[in-house]
Design an enzyme around this catalytic site. Structure first.
Site, PDB file in Angstrom:
ATOM      1  N   ARG A  21      -3.883  38.350  18.306  1.00 33.51           N
ATOM      2  CA  ARG A  21      -2.812  38.944  17.482  1.00 33.51           C
ATOM      3  C   ARG A  21      -3.173  38.859  16.002  1.00 33.51           C
ATOM      4  NH1 ARG A  21       1.406  36.472  14.809  1.00 33.51           N
ATOM      5  NH2 ARG A  21       3.375  37.611  14.622  1.00 33.51           N
ATOM      6  N   ARG A  72     -16.402  35.517  33.407  1.00 37.42           N
ATOM      7  CA  ARG A  72     -17.756  34.974  33.244  1.00 37.42           C
ATOM      8  C   ARG A  72     -18.702  36.127  33.544  1.00 37.42           C
ATOM      9  NH1 ARG A  72     -16.624  29.492  31.715  1.00 37.42           N
ATOM     10  NH2 ARG A  72     -14.853  28.840  32.938  1.00 37.42           N
ATOM     11  N   GLY A 102     -15.524  29.651  24.289  1.00 37.78           N
ATOM     12  CA  GLY A 102     -16.178  28.349  24.193  1.00 37.78           C
ATOM     13  C   GLY A 102     -17.649  28.486  23.818  1.00 37.78           C
ATOM     14  N   ASP A 103     -18.401  27.403  23.995  1.00 35.14           N
ATOM     15  CA  ASP A 103     -19.780  27.407  23.495  1.00 35.14           C
ATOM     16  C   ASP A 103     -20.691  28.410  24.205  1.00 35.14           C
ATOM     17  OD1 ASP A 103     -19.703  25.881  25.763  1.00 35.14           O
ATOM     18  OD2 ASP A 103     -20.993  24.285  24.987  1.00 35.14           O
ATOM     19  N   THR A 125     -11.018  27.081  23.427  1.00 38.72           N
ATOM     20  CA  THR A 125     -11.271  26.292  24.641  1.00 38.72           C
ATOM     21  C   THR A 125     -10.410  25.032  24.587  1.00 38.72           C
ATOM     22  OG1 THR A 125     -12.899  24.911  25.797  1.00 38.72           O
ATOM     23  CG2 THR A 125     -13.352  25.322  23.501  1.00 38.72           C
ATOM     24  N   ARG A 154       3.651   7.398  34.733  1.00 39.66           N
ATOM     25  CA  ARG A 154       3.885   6.005  34.329  1.00 39.66           C
ATOM     26  C   ARG A 154       5.234   5.508  34.853  1.00 39.66           C
ATOM     27  NH1 ARG A 154       0.955   3.861  29.716  1.00 39.66           N
ATOM     28  NH2 ARG A 154       2.779   2.696  29.095  1.00 39.66           N
ATOM     29  N   ARG A 171     -15.967  18.499  31.803  1.00 37.65           N
ATOM     30  CA  ARG A 171     -17.218  18.303  32.553  1.00 37.65           C
ATOM     31  C   ARG A 171     -18.220  17.512  31.716  1.00 37.65           C
ATOM     32  NH1 ARG A 171     -16.302  23.735  34.003  1.00 37.65           N
ATOM     33  NH2 ARG A 171     -17.596  24.315  32.235  1.00 37.65           N
ATOM     34  N   HIS A 215       2.009  -2.053  36.031  1.00 41.08           N
ATOM     35  CA  HIS A 215       1.224  -0.903  36.475  1.00 41.08           C
ATOM     36  C   HIS A 215       0.046  -0.677  35.545  1.00 41.08           C
ATOM     37  CE1 HIS A 215       3.885   0.807  33.384  1.00 41.08           C
ATOM     38  NE2 HIS A 215       2.796   1.481  33.067  1.00 41.08           N
ATOM     39  N   GLN A 251      -3.671  22.360  33.360  1.00 46.45           N
ATOM     40  CA  GLN A 251      -4.052  21.967  31.989  1.00 46.45           C
ATOM     41  C   GLN A 251      -4.411  23.166  31.124  1.00 46.45           C
ATOM     42  OE1 GLN A 251      -6.765  18.205  32.289  1.00 46.45           O
ATOM     43  NE2 GLN A 251      -6.683  19.128  34.307  1.00 46.45           N
ATOM     44  N   ARG A 252      -4.767  24.263  31.760  1.00 48.06           N
ATOM     45  CA  ARG A 252      -5.170  25.447  30.982  1.00 48.06           C
ATOM     46  C   ARG A 252      -4.010  26.410  30.718  1.00 48.06           C
ATOM     47  NH1 ARG A 252     -10.987  26.441  32.739  1.00 48.06           N
ATOM     48  NH2 ARG A 252     -10.370  28.427  33.591  1.00 48.06           N
TER      49      ARG A 252
HETATM   50  P1  ATP Z   1     -15.446  27.207  28.423  1.00 51.89           P
HETATM   51  O1  ATP Z   1     -16.573  26.230  28.335  1.00 51.89           O
HETATM   52  O2  ATP Z   1     -14.276  26.824  27.619  1.00 51.89           O
HETATM   53  O3  ATP Z   1     -15.092  27.581  29.817  1.00 51.89           O
HETATM   54  P2  ATP Z   1     -17.397  29.145  27.552  1.00 51.89           P
HETATM   55  O4  ATP Z   1     -17.319  30.251  26.590  1.00 51.89           O
HETATM   56  O5  ATP Z   1     -18.342  28.031  27.220  1.00 51.89           O
HETATM   57  O6  ATP Z   1     -15.930  28.606  27.762  1.00 51.89           O
HETATM   58  P3  ATP Z   1     -19.174  30.090  29.634  1.00 51.89           P
HETATM   59  O7  ATP Z   1     -18.893  30.526  31.012  1.00 51.89           O
HETATM   60  O8  ATP Z   1     -20.166  29.024  29.403  1.00 51.89           O
HETATM   61  O9  ATP Z   1     -17.749  29.714  28.997  1.00 51.89           O
HETATM   62  O10 ATP Z   1     -19.664  31.378  28.798  1.00 51.89           O
HETATM   63  C1  ATP Z   1     -18.904  32.553  28.798  1.00 51.89           C
HETATM   64  C2  ATP Z   1     -19.804  33.745  28.869  1.00 51.89           C
HETATM   65  O11 ATP Z   1     -20.652  33.781  27.702  1.00 51.89           O
HETATM   66  C3  ATP Z   1     -20.773  33.780  30.034  1.00 51.89           C
HETATM   67  O12 ATP Z   1     -20.169  34.211  31.229  1.00 51.89           O
HETATM   68  C4  ATP Z   1     -21.804  34.779  29.527  1.00 51.89           C
HETATM   69  O13 ATP Z   1     -21.323  36.104  29.664  1.00 51.89           O
HETATM   70  C5  ATP Z   1     -21.871  34.452  28.028  1.00 51.89           C
HETATM   71  N1  ATP Z   1     -23.036  33.589  27.750  1.00 51.89           N
HETATM   72  C6  ATP Z   1     -23.173  32.281  28.051  1.00 51.89           C
HETATM   73  N2  ATP Z   1     -24.398  31.833  27.686  1.00 51.89           N
HETATM   74  C7  ATP Z   1     -25.054  32.889  27.155  1.00 51.89           C
HETATM   75  C8  ATP Z   1     -26.358  33.083  26.588  1.00 51.89           C
HETATM   76  N3  ATP Z   1     -27.247  32.086  26.524  1.00 51.89           N
HETATM   77  N4  ATP Z   1     -26.685  34.309  26.127  1.00 51.89           N
HETATM   78  C9  ATP Z   1     -25.800  35.327  26.199  1.00 51.89           C
HETATM   79  N5  ATP Z   1     -24.561  35.207  26.715  1.00 51.89           N
HETATM   80  C10 ATP Z   1     -24.180  34.016  27.188  1.00 51.89           C
END
Ligand code: ATP
Length: 319
Positions: A21, A72, A102-103, A125, A154, A171, A215, A251-252
């Protein structure tokens, strides 16, 4: 900059809608057209791209999940595959992209930026495991969801004098478990970043019982072991009545907290601001409550760390 696109990718997190947004409204406010990409990088490949208007993001700030949906898409790691994604943006005259995720999603954003699409990444994330920001969008909401449950557990734990083992998401990253454990007053927190002997935990529980504790609550991040495994391990050293609780995907979900909505609004708008200044190749974040930008190289330079002082504090407060 006349046209930009926005997508959400990876695991969804509460507040992603608020970020989309903010990107949309900020851009339109400044006369830039905005396109929403549905289903993350997969939708970018499949050309699921639609123009967003002011009203497209109405009534979304309070909703969990992501109305753009997420996916994904492992094949996005392939440069040849990404060419199609870039082509789908170019053919609409879209020069820039905001990726909320995420990363893993950041890696895709970095590649796209190198390959000609001006890209900014926004941390979305619940894991809080991304360098370049103190907090990620969704972390606060997930934390509060966990605390809510821990508080409830609790109550029943003390009525029945039991040891509860609560498994939370994480993880590779222990932030959620650490913060939830500290905020929920857990006696023990097990996170991937800190190795703890089960024997030591058993000793601590025993001491607690001896001083009249009714507890005990153990928070374990899923990356360390499951709640069930933890219970089995514990019983090798101590005779306790344990119950396990796996919080899972709840949690999500849920409406984002005020903190997450504000964070998402600030970061989404800041991403557009950078693109308007012709700046790209950055992940945006918040550091000591100031907006910040970090190059992708810098983000990936080292693994994310937990706040070790916070962990130490949790140890000191749970004696
Ligand atoms: P979270 O960790 O919170 O679930 P995330 O963004 O880390 O989120 P991932 O599944 O690791 O989730 O990545 C999301 C998407 O990013 C992947 O499905 C893929 O499409 C893309 N991606 C991940 N790694 C690479 C990479 N090395 N190069 C290009 N695209 C990537």
């Amino acid at each position: 900059m006349k046209k930009i696109a926005v997508l959400t990718s990876g695991g969804d997190s509460p507040g992603m809608n608020a970020a989309v947004r903010a990107v949309t409204r900020k851009a339109i406010y400044h006369g830039i057209e905005v396109y929403g990409v549905y289903n993350g990088y997969q939708g970018l490949l499949q050309d699921k791209i639609e123009k967003l208007e002011l009203g497209s993001v109405g009534d979304t700030i309070q909703r969990g999940g992501t109305f753009l949906r997420s996916a994904r898409c492992p094949e996005f790691k392939d440069k040849e595959v990404r060419k199609q994604a870039i082509e789908n943006l170019y053919k609409r005259g879209i020069e820039a992209l905001v990726v909320i995720g995420g990363d893993g999603s950041y890696r895709g954003a970095q590649r796209l930026n190198e390959e000609g699409i001006k890209t900014i990444a926004v941390p979305g994330t619940i894991d809080n495991d991304i360098n370049g920001t103190d907090f990620t969008i969704g972390f606060d909401t997930a934390l509060n969801t966990i605390i809510d449950t821990v508080d409830k557990i609790r109550d029943t734990a003390s009525s029945h004098e039991r040891t509860f083992i609560i498994e939370v998401m994480g993880r590779d990253a222990g932030d959620l478990a650490l913060w939830a454990g500290l905020a929920g007053g857990a006696e023990t927190i097990l996170i991937p970043e800190e190795k703890v002997q089960i024997e030591h935990i058993a000793e601590r529980i025993q001491k607690g019982i001896e001083r009249g504790k009714k507890h005990s609550v153990i928070i374990v991040a899923e990356g360390v072991m499951s709640a069930n495994e933890c219970s089995q391990e514990l019983k090798k050293y101590i005779n306790v009545d344990t119950r396990e609780s796996v919080l899972g995907h709840m949690q999500r979900g849920g409406a984002p907290t005020g903190v997450d909505r504000v964070l998402a609004s600030r970061l989404g708008a800041y991403a557009v601001e950078l693109l308007m200044n012709n700046e790209s190749g950055y992940a945006v974040g918040i550091k000591s409550n100031h907006l910040s930008k970090t190059t992708f190289d810098e983000v990936f330079k080292e693994a994310h760390q937990i706040d070790h002082k916070l962990y130490q504090l949790s140890e000191e407060l749970s004696i």
